[in-house]
Design a protein around this motif. Structure first.
Motif, PDB file in Angstrom:
ATOM      1  N   GLN A 140      37.778 -33.604 -17.455  1.00 37.84           N
ATOM      2  CA  GLN A 140      37.578 -32.180 -17.693  1.00 37.84           C
ATOM      3  C   GLN A 140      37.656 -31.394 -16.387  1.00 37.84           C
TER       4      GLN A 140
ATOM      5  N   GLN B 252      43.905 -25.537 -13.719  1.00 32.83           N
ATOM      6  CA  GLN B 252      43.897 -24.116 -14.042  1.00 32.83           C
ATOM      7  C   GLN B 252      43.612 -23.258 -12.819  1.00 32.83           C
TER       8      GLN B 252
ATOM      9  N   ARG C  39      37.106 -35.713 -23.746  1.00 33.62           N
ATOM     10  CA  ARG C  39      35.771 -35.300 -24.188  1.00 33.62           C
ATOM     11  C   ARG C  39      34.675 -36.170 -23.564  1.00 33.62           C
TER      12      ARG C  39
ATOM     13  N   LYS D  73      38.987 -23.110 -33.061  1.00 29.67           N
ATOM     14  CA  LYS D  73      39.911 -22.662 -32.016  1.00 29.67           C
ATOM     15  C   LYS D  73      39.667 -23.337 -30.676  1.00 29.67           C
ATOM     16  N   GLY D  74      38.610 -24.142 -30.559  1.00 29.52           N
ATOM     17  CA  GLY D  74      38.344 -24.840 -29.302  1.00 29.52           C
ATOM     18  C   GLY D  74      39.444 -25.835 -28.970  1.00 29.52           C
ATOM     19  N   ALA D  75      39.781 -25.943 -27.687  1.00 27.58           N
ATOM     20  CA  ALA D  75      40.880 -26.810 -27.263  1.00 27.58           C
ATOM     21  C   ALA D  75      40.602 -28.273 -27.605  1.00 27.58           C
ATOM     22  N   MET D  76      39.405 -28.753 -27.283  1.00 26.87           N
ATOM     23  CA  MET D  76      39.071 -30.142 -27.559  1.00 26.87           C
ATOM     24  C   MET D  76      39.025 -30.425 -29.053  1.00 26.87           C
ATOM     25  N   ASN D  77      38.562 -29.460 -29.835  1.00 30.50           N
ATOM     26  CA  ASN D  77      38.502 -29.655 -31.284  1.00 30.50           C
ATOM     27  C   ASN D  77      39.889 -29.645 -31.910  1.00 30.50           C
ATOM     28  N   MET D  78      40.805 -28.866 -31.352  1.00 30.36           N
ATOM     29  CA  MET D  78      42.185 -28.893 -31.839  1.00 30.36           C
ATOM     30  C   MET D  78      42.826 -30.249 -31.542  1.00 30.36           C
ATOM     31  N   ILE D  79      42.494 -30.835 -30.387  1.00 32.23           N
ATOM     32  CA  ILE D  79      43.004 -32.178 -30.078  1.00 32.23           C
ATOM     33  C   ILE D  79      42.457 -33.187 -31.083  1.00 32.23           C
TER      34      ILE D  79
ATOM     35  N   TYR E 280      40.319 -28.415 -15.338  1.00 35.19           N
ATOM     36  CA  TYR E 280      39.833 -27.153 -14.783  1.00 35.19           C
ATOM     37  C   TYR E 280      40.458 -26.886 -13.413  1.00 35.19           C
TER      38      TYR E 280
END
Length: 412
Positions: free
Chosen positions: A225, A232, A219, A167-173, A229
């Motif tokens: 990053q 946001q 990443r 479910k991590g954002a970077m891992n979904m990318i 942030y």
């Protein structure tokens, strides 16, 4: 001498000053406006930084607890692989692997751009002008996808919490970066076996999605990053700017729509406009009736001072267009300094926090390694000392080892 005027100095922490005022029972509302203008924003900034630092420390403690793989061989191997793939600063090999992964992202992006050249596209007969170059590009792309696939699944296997990893954002990318390749291979296979019809457009669309690999750069760059942030954190200022632009666009597009909806009197517009004509020629035709979608697009282009081929023909429409262009300059100019200042402040704080956090992690790892080495030395000395059983030392905590050595040194 009591003057009844309350001022403060700029030096020192605003939170400490607030505690001092509470201790001496001094009402901070009695502060003069010249000092209150600096005091209250500083209080808000300091409190926000303090809360953020506490939240980050709590998050680091939870992360350290999650990533405790144990002292077994498999645990040490998982810890080494996880640190190598997730934290490039932990070792030289991790930095080398991060550079390799970054190189793969750049190579993949370059090959994607080169593959769109006309000389590398198939003609109606399925022939390519430079088949060798196209084959090399395909081999490189296949190798890059295999590398990304292995990297993703190795990280998934050694991850301490699989569901949180997915479910991590970077891992979904990362997952979205490799899915289009396998999806295009599947569609081409189904098309060859005539399970589905012509899927050329779908395959081209899926191949275009390979550009998502460029987001893997986030990443490898702390600045990117920090930029995300900051977006946001500055959502209120950006939201204010978007609301102003949206209200202005809706207002002016509605006005120009009703101004240009009616056809001028005296014109014979019974002939239907030829759809084969270019849009620029159709836009200049006085018989063209605007739709609200075209009015909305015209309002967006005019408000942002970009310009559009479709221009108002009536006097009222031109007046609305003039006010739209002028107000667009003020709407986009006045809030931008507020957004930029807030954005720069958040971005600078984020970079500073990342740098300090990196130094703290390095110091913590160094202290842990030194403590572990010291415990080993103490254990060896205690085992070599007479009257101490080895089996007993295995159950004694490190602090007790220190006390044993200290007491023996005093006795001697």
């Amino acid at each position: 001498m009591w003057t009844g005027i309350f001022h403060i100095e700029d030096t020192g922490c605003a939170l400490v000053l607030q505690k001092d005022l509470e201790y001496w029972s001094i009402d901070e509302l009695a502060m003069e406006p010249c000092c209150a203008l600096k005091y209250y924003p500083e209080i808000e900034v300091c409190q926000s930084e303090k809360d953020g630092d506490i939240a980050n420390k709590q998050k680091e403690l939870e992360l350290a607890e999650e990533e405790d793989f144990g002292s077994s061989r498999s645990g040490q191997l998982r810890s080494y692989l996880w640190n190598t793939l997730e934290y490039p600063w932990t070792s030289s090999f991790a930095q080398l692997f991060a550079c390799l992964s970054l190189s793969m992202v750049l190579i993949s992006t370059v090959t994607f751009v080169i593959s769109t050249i006309d000389e590398l596209q198939q003609d109606e007969k399925g022939r390519v002008e430079y088949p060798t170059i196209l084959a090399i590009i395909e081999y490189i792309d296949n190798f890059v996808v295999v590398f990304f696939t292995l990297e993703y699944f190795v990280r998934l296997i050694v991850a301490p919490r699989k569901l949180k990893f997915i479910k991590g954002a970077m891992n979904m990318i990362d997952l979205l970066a490799i899915i289009p390749f396998y999806l295009s291979v599947l569609l081409e296979g189904l098309e060859d076996f005539e399970i589905i019809g012509k899927a050329g457009k779908i395959i081209r669309l899926v191949r275009v999605m390979r550009i998502l690999r460029i987001f893997k750069l986030v990443r490898h760059f702390a600045g990117l990053q920090s930029l995300l942030y900051t977006l946001q954190q500055a959502y209120q200022e950006l939201g204010l700017l978007l609301v102003l632009v949206a209200v202005a666009i809706l207002t002016y597009s509605s006005l120009v729509y009703f101004a240009e909806k009616e056809i001028p009197e005296g014109l014979n517009c019974t002939i239907i406009l030829n759809e084969n004509r270019k849009f620029r020629e159709m836009a200049a035709d006085p018989c063209l009736q605007w739709t609200f979608v075209e009015s909305f697009w015209w309002g967006l282009m005019t408000l942002t001072t970009v310009g559009y081929d479709l221009n108002p023909k009536t006097i009222l429409g031109k007046i609305v267009g003039g006010f739209c262009a002028l107000s667009g300059v003020f709407i986009l100019t006045l809030p931008i300094p507020i957004v930029v200042n807030s954005f720069a402040s958040y971005y600078k704080n984020r970079l500073w926090r990342n740098e300090v956090g990196h130094k703290k992690r390095e110091r913590t790892r160094q202290q842990a390694a030194e403590l572990k080495q010291a415990q080993k030395l103490l254990l060896i000395k205690a085992m070599a000392a007479p009257g101490v059983q080895t089996t007993t030392l295995n159950h004694i905590p490190p602090s007790t080892h220190t006390r044993i050595i200290t007491s023996r040194a005093r006795n001697h």
